[in-house]
Motif scaffolding. Structure first.
Motif: not given
Length: 167
Positions: A9, A53, A87
């Motif tokens: 992230h 993710t 993402h």
């Protein structure tokens, strides 16, 4: 296995900030936008940490959704929009920008290469841009690989296969 999601992230946030600066600098030439999926090709691969993710943020899509038909990225919808945009992996975050990279052609002999999406060629010749006006391939890829290497595995996963694994 240690959770690598915070590291990914943070890395994606850094990439986003740096690429935004270049996108603003090249705003007159960049034609990329919603629905432009020319660079959203099939068979892109990501490290397991980036796949993690996607799995963490899109479990319903992976479990119940269908991948886009072969030929384009599995995560495009019918309107050629990215279903995982917030993402999306590193490889997707710098598409369209002028790119530059160095390759060693012989010991201690390096050659610089540059590339840009054909839709974004208008404007100053890419060869004439200052190095800092291009996205340098290498540094962020190396950091991503280092995060992945902490797992003891450098395996890459095809984005399309994320749907198969979740079925």
């Amino acid at each position: 296995m240690k959770d690598r999601l915070p590291a990914i992230h943070n890395l994606h946030a850094e990439i986003e900030a740096a690429s935004r600066t270049l996108a603003e600098q090249h705003a007159d030439r960049l034609q990329c936008g919603a629905g432009c999926a020319d660079c959203c090709i099939d068979d892109l691969t990501v490290f397991e940490v980036e796949a993690q993710t996607i799995r963490a943020n899109y479990p319903d899509l992976l479990a119940h959704g269908q991948p886009h038909p072969p030929g384009k990225c599995a995560f495009l919808d019918d309107q050629r929009q990215c279903r995982i945009y917030d993402h999306r992996p590193y490889v997707c975050r710098t598409q369209g920008l002028p790119l530059r990279w160095l390759e060693e052609v012989e010991p201690d002999e390096w050659v610089e290469y540059r590339d840009i999406c054909p839709l974004n060629e208008a404007g100053p010749a890419i060869e004439d841009l200052e190095p800092e006006a291009c996205w340098e391939l290498g540094p962020y890829e190396n950091r991503l690989a280092a995060i992945q290497a902490e797992t003891g595995n450098l395996q890459r996963i095809a984005l399309r296969d994320l749907f198969k694994r979740s079925s």
